[in-house]
Write a protein that holds these residues in place. Structure first.
Motif, PDB file in Angstrom:
ATOM      1  N   SER A  86       0.880  -1.175   0.000  1.00  0.00           N
ATOM      2  CA  SER A  86       0.000   0.000   0.000  1.00  0.00           C
ATOM      3  C   SER A  86       0.912   1.217   0.000  1.00  0.00           C
ATOM      4  N   ALA A  87       0.566   2.204  -0.801  1.00  0.00           N
ATOM      5  CA  ALA A  87       1.444   3.373  -0.935  1.00  0.00           C
ATOM      6  C   ALA A  87       0.634   4.655  -0.894  1.00  0.00           C
ATOM      7  N   ARG A  88       1.115   5.612  -0.138  1.00  0.00           N
ATOM      8  CA  ARG A  88       0.530   6.946  -0.149  1.00  0.00           C
ATOM      9  C   ARG A  88       1.532   7.883  -0.816  1.00  0.00           C
ATOM     10  N   LEU A  89       1.091   8.525  -1.889  1.00  0.00           N
ATOM     11  CA  LEU A  89       1.935   9.439  -2.654  1.00  0.00           C
ATOM     12  C   LEU A  89       1.460  10.867  -2.408  1.00  0.00           C
ATOM     13  N   ALA A  90       2.380  11.740  -2.020  1.00  0.00           N
ATOM     14  CA  ALA A  90       2.016  13.121  -1.682  1.00  0.00           C
ATOM     15  C   ALA A  90       2.878  14.101  -2.470  1.00  0.00           C
ATOM     16  N   PRO A  91       2.291  15.226  -2.909  1.00  0.00           N
ATOM     17  CA  PRO A  91       3.068  16.225  -3.661  1.00  0.00           C
ATOM     18  C   PRO A  91       4.030  16.984  -2.752  1.00  0.00           C
ATOM     19  N   VAL A  92       5.181  17.332  -3.297  1.00  0.00           N
ATOM     20  CA  VAL A  92       6.155  18.181  -2.606  1.00  0.00           C
ATOM     21  C   VAL A  92       6.270  19.468  -3.407  1.00  0.00           C
ATOM     22  N   ARG A  93       6.070  20.599  -2.751  1.00  0.00           N
ATOM     23  CA  ARG A  93       6.036  21.883  -3.448  1.00  0.00           C
ATOM     24  C   ARG A  93       7.262  22.729  -3.107  1.00  0.00           C
ATOM     25  N   ASP A  94       7.652  23.592  -4.065  1.00  0.00           N
ATOM     26  CA  ASP A  94       8.744  24.519  -3.806  1.00  0.00           C
ATOM     27  C   ASP A  94       8.183  25.788  -3.174  1.00  0.00           C
ATOM     28  N   SER A  95       9.043  26.802  -2.990  1.00  0.00           N
ATOM     29  CA  SER A  95       8.625  28.034  -2.318  1.00  0.00           C
ATOM     30  C   SER A  95       7.570  28.798  -3.104  1.00  0.00           C
ATOM     31  N   GLN A  96       7.443  28.505  -4.415  1.00  0.00           N
ATOM     32  CA  GLN A  96       6.445  29.166  -5.250  1.00  0.00           C
ATOM     33  C   GLN A  96       5.141  28.378  -5.326  1.00  0.00           C
ATOM     34  N   VAL A 130       4.537  22.019  -7.725  1.00  0.00           N
ATOM     35  CA  VAL A 130       4.857  20.636  -7.371  1.00  0.00           C
ATOM     36  C   VAL A 130       6.116  20.217  -8.116  1.00  0.00           C
ATOM     37  N   THR A 131       7.141  19.854  -7.380  1.00  0.00           N
ATOM     38  CA  THR A 131       8.430  19.509  -7.989  1.00  0.00           C
ATOM     39  C   THR A 131       8.861  18.076  -7.711  1.00  0.00           C
ATOM     40  N   ALA A 132       8.132  17.384  -6.843  1.00  0.00           N
ATOM     41  CA  ALA A 132       8.520  16.011  -6.506  1.00  0.00           C
ATOM     42  C   ALA A 132       7.331  15.299  -5.872  1.00  0.00           C
ATOM     43  N   VAL A 133       7.489  13.995  -5.717  1.00  0.00           N
ATOM     44  CA  VAL A 133       6.449  13.182  -5.074  1.00  0.00           C
ATOM     45  C   VAL A 133       7.093  12.368  -3.961  1.00  0.00           C
ATOM     46  N   LEU A 134       6.539  12.506  -2.763  1.00  0.00           N
ATOM     47  CA  LEU A 134       7.001  11.739  -1.613  1.00  0.00           C
ATOM     48  C   LEU A 134       6.116  10.514  -1.462  1.00  0.00           C
ATOM     49  N   GLY A 135       6.745   9.357  -1.348  1.00  0.00           N
ATOM     50  CA  GLY A 135       5.985   8.125  -1.198  1.00  0.00           C
ATOM     51  C   GLY A 135       6.331   7.393   0.083  1.00  0.00           C
ATOM     52  N   ILE A 136       5.303   6.814   0.704  1.00  0.00           N
ATOM     53  CA  ILE A 136       5.494   5.951   1.873  1.00  0.00           C
ATOM     54  C   ILE A 136       4.723   4.664   1.603  1.00  0.00           C
TER      55      ILE A 136
END
Length: 276
Positions: A252-262, A265-271
């Motif tokens: 099971s995976a939860r994927l969350a957006p990672v945002r820059d200062s602006q 969305v520049t990346a995806v964090l997964g657990i």
């Protein structure tokens, strides 16, 4: 009129011409000096009102001028004048500051972060650069412009400490924690995740998702990652993943957006967690 009289007349006219030329030159010099003084007054007034730090030195590094912003930050009044700039620098940075000063006199354009010690002993961080100062065409010293970024430095340190704590937690976790950048390359994976590939995190980072999984699995994972990158919304998925030596594993995976200062969305964090 005799030749002598003509010669005398020519001599007098020549003297008159020289006197007129001298008078014009004197007036021009006076006008130039007045214009220069006016420009210097305007420059000084502008520097006095600048929120940035402005310090001028002679060619040996002794302070000849400091604007009110510099006086306020450093905590000194007129005793700044005549002092060498290294008086206000953290002792560990003096050698570097001297090298930058010499490069500045030669026209170098270094922008550095300096540690400044105030009159009360406080440590302040100042981004600064400099330009050579000329007077009458000759190198006369250096003009240093600076900005106090102490509060920004504190925030940066706090973020770095938070990141270190996060990484420590991630490395201790049994869940698989990973980060894919917008090019779908693995930017980070904790050791629990790397163990599923029977490899080290350092050897896995930088690899594209298609280099990590078989084609069908990589395609499915790529679709999920691109959905998060495009929508900026978190996603929960359950899928089967083939791992070397373990066969098929359900995660099971939860994927969350990672945002820059602006906010982009520049990346995806997964657990991910093994639910086999």
């Amino acid at each position: 009129m005799t030749d002598h009289a003509n010669s005398e007349q020519n001599h007098l006219e020549r003297i008159a011409q020289l006197e007129a030329a001298l008078e014009r030159e004197t007036l021009l010099r006076i006008e130039s000096e007045e214009l220069l003084a006016e420009c210097e007054d305007r420059y000084r007034n502008m520097m006095d009102r600048s929120p940035q730090l402005v310090i001028e030195t002679d060619i040996h590094g002794h302070v000849t001028y400091a604007n009110p912003a510099a006086h306020e930050l450093f905590g000194y009044s007129d005793e700044m004048y005549g002092s060498h700039i290294t008086r206000f620098v953290h002792p560990e940075d003096i050698e570097t500051e001297l090298q930058v000063f010499e490069r500045g006199l030669a026209g170098g354009k270094d922008t550095i972060l300096s540690r400044i010690v105030t009159s009360s002993g406080d440590l302040r961080y100042v981004f600064n650069n400099s330009i050579p100062r000329y007077r009458h065409g000759a190198l006369d010293g250096l003009i240093i412009f600076g900005m106090d970024v102490t509060e920004l430095k504190k925030i940066q340190d706090q973020l770095e400490n938070s990141e270190e704590r996060y990484r420590a937690l991630a490395e201790a976790a049994e869940d698989y924690i990973y980060l894919f950048d917008e090019d779908l390359r693995l930017a980070y994976v904790n050791r629990a995740g790397a163990r599923q590939f029977r490899d080290e995190p350092e050897r896995l980072t930088g690899r594209h998702i298609t280099d990590l999984f078989p084609e069908q699995t990589a395609h499915r994972q790529e679709q999920s990652l691109r959905q998060v990158l495009k929508t900026g919304q978190s996603l929960f998925v359950e899928n089967m993943y083939p791992f070397l030596g373990r066969g098929e594993v359900w995660l099971s995976a939860r994927l969350a957006p990672v945002r820059d200062s602006q906010g982009r969305v520049t990346a995806v964090l997964g657990i991910s967690r093994d639910i086999s």
